[in-house]
Design an enzyme around this catalytic site. Sequence first.
Site, PDB file in Angstrom:
ATOM      1  N   GLY A  42       0.859  -1.178   0.000  1.00 27.67           N
ATOM      2  CA  GLY A  42       0.000   0.000   0.000  1.00 27.67           C
ATOM      3  C   GLY A  42       0.892   1.223   0.000  1.00 27.67           C
ATOM      4  O   GLY A  42       1.845   1.310   0.782  1.00 27.67           O
ATOM      5  N   ALA A  45       1.254   2.950   3.540  1.00 28.16           N
ATOM      6  CA  ALA A  45       2.033   2.167   4.483  1.00 28.16           C
ATOM      7  C   ALA A  45       3.489   2.069   4.036  1.00 28.16           C
ATOM      8  O   ALA A  45       4.416   2.150   4.859  1.00 28.16           O
ATOM      9  CB  ALA A  45       1.426   0.776   4.636  1.00 28.16           C
ATOM     10  N   GLU A 145      -4.049   6.906  -3.661  1.00 28.46           N
ATOM     11  CA  GLU A 145      -4.806   5.685  -3.383  1.00 28.46           C
ATOM     12  C   GLU A 145      -5.903   5.902  -2.342  1.00 28.46           C
ATOM     13  O   GLU A 145      -6.466   4.939  -1.832  1.00 28.46           O
ATOM     14  CB  GLU A 145      -3.857   4.561  -2.937  1.00 28.46           C
ATOM     15  CG  GLU A 145      -3.085   3.945  -4.092  1.00 28.46           C
ATOM     16  CD  GLU A 145      -2.273   2.735  -3.692  1.00 28.46           C
ATOM     17  OE1 GLU A 145      -1.790   2.046  -4.613  1.00 28.46           O
ATOM     18  OE2 GLU A 145      -2.087   2.468  -2.489  1.00 28.46           O
ATOM     19  N   ASN A 189       5.656  10.808 -11.117  1.00 33.46           N
ATOM     20  CA  ASN A 189       6.615  10.198 -12.031  1.00 33.46           C
ATOM     21  C   ASN A 189       6.382  10.741 -13.434  1.00 33.46           C
ATOM     22  O   ASN A 189       5.563  11.637 -13.639  1.00 33.46           O
ATOM     23  CB  ASN A 189       6.548   8.668 -11.968  1.00 33.46           C
ATOM     24  CG  ASN A 189       5.215   8.110 -12.457  1.00 33.46           C
ATOM     25  OD1 ASN A 189       4.444   8.783 -13.144  1.00 33.46           O
ATOM     26  ND2 ASN A 189       4.936   6.860 -12.104  1.00 33.46           N
ATOM     27  N   THR A 224      10.022  12.178 -10.706  1.00 36.39           N
ATOM     28  CA  THR A 224      10.950  11.056 -10.663  1.00 36.39           C
ATOM     29  C   THR A 224      11.073  10.450 -12.061  1.00 36.39           C
ATOM     30  O   THR A 224      10.100  10.386 -12.818  1.00 36.39           O
ATOM     31  CB  THR A 224      10.496   9.988  -9.662  1.00 36.39           C
ATOM     32  OG1 THR A 224       9.187   9.524 -10.012  1.00 36.39           O
ATOM     33  CG2 THR A 224      10.450  10.574  -8.247  1.00 36.39           C
ATOM     34  N   GLY A 256       9.217   3.885  -5.867  1.00 36.50           N
ATOM     35  CA  GLY A 256       8.756   5.267  -5.780  1.00 36.50           C
ATOM     36  C   GLY A 256       8.350   5.640  -4.368  1.00 36.50           C
ATOM     37  O   GLY A 256       8.545   6.783  -3.932  1.00 36.50           O
ATOM     38  N   ASP A 257       7.803   4.677  -3.627  1.00 36.42           N
ATOM     39  CA  ASP A 257       7.424   4.931  -2.239  1.00 36.42           C
ATOM     40  C   ASP A 257       8.659   5.085  -1.355  1.00 36.42           C
ATOM     41  O   ASP A 257       8.652   5.868  -0.397  1.00 36.42           O
ATOM     42  CB  ASP A 257       6.547   3.800  -1.713  1.00 36.42           C
ATOM     43  CG  ASP A 257       5.229   3.697  -2.467  1.00 36.42           C
ATOM     44  OD1 ASP A 257       4.748   4.741  -2.937  1.00 36.42           O
ATOM     45  OD2 ASP A 257       4.689   2.583  -2.585  1.00 36.42           O
ATOM     46  N   ALA A 287      16.338   0.381  -3.207  1.00 34.55           N
ATOM     47  CA  ALA A 287      15.182  -0.508  -3.113  1.00 34.55           C
ATOM     48  C   ALA A 287      15.039  -1.435  -4.311  1.00 34.55           C
ATOM     49  O   ALA A 287      14.597  -2.584  -4.161  1.00 34.55           O
ATOM     50  CB  ALA A 287      13.910   0.312  -2.933  1.00 34.55           C
TER      51      ALA A 287
END
Length: 316
Positions: A42, A45, A145, A189, A224, A256-257, A287
């Site tokens: 998510g 989160a 979201e 993005n 990004t 991206g998160d 990541a």
Amino acid sequence: MQEGAEVLVIGSANLDYIVQVAAPPAPGETVLAKNMIKHPGGKGANQAVAAAKMGAEVRFVGCVGDDNDGALLLRELRAEGVDTTAVEIVSHARTGLALVSVFDSGENSITVVPGANFSLHPGRVKRAIAGGGANGTGAVVLQGEVKSEIIDAAAQAAEAVGARVVLNLAPYRAVAKESLSLCDPLVVNQSEAEAMVGFQIPEAAAAQQALTILLATVRSAVITLGGAGACWADTSGSGHVPAPEVEAVMDTTGAGDAFVGALAAELSAGLSLRQATETGVRAGSFAVGRFGAQSSYPTRSELGILASTETGQRVR
């Protein structure tokens, strides 16, 4: 904004059902998966965990269902040091989920079923922002979201308490001009930026042109660019931060998160948008070299970044 100010993340919590396949199936084609695993996810989160791993004091506001998936997500958030006291457990909806296909190329496709995420009420959001943390709220982080009314309520409430609004408009959706005007920064993005400015953004030069247009609407912005890094712009200037070379791309899910969470952590500590973008690019690049979303995010020490005793300074 003070050192150690809180990062308040308002957004989605999903359980990711991740399927590993060689390549996307063609229409009507059936393919065999190599594996299927479940990971906490998510965008909300994810960004909360990414900020917490960077050493920020993080509080998460959202909704999960009264089910095993929701219980798992809450356990994982708490294990990462995220305050979940403002998360509502709802009985009338299932916890949100994401169906994620990860291909051998490292790219992915994602389908999200919002579930309980769409039960979040503006009143809960406003109360959470007004309450603040012990050190005050430095940044309020939002994503696409959640319902538009949540973005609007959060942006207005953040402005009222002097907190910085960080809106990651992913997935892209139309947002009220009043809410966009409070974004500092808006993070999108390439494809999301293209939807906003109406032309293609294949490289950094085009991104800089797009940022000039976006600055007429928002306080600051970041675009990004995947493996090409990110471009930023605010009233102090603009620039391009190239990404470090990645030895092997394992999985781009949630990268991206990682960027947004790291950026928000740095901004809440008083760093400039340029400095925060630099850290975000490094976090996102780190990541993609690991599998999964939250499990792939770096700590400050893994990026070789140490906090100094002076606000607005980082030792690398």
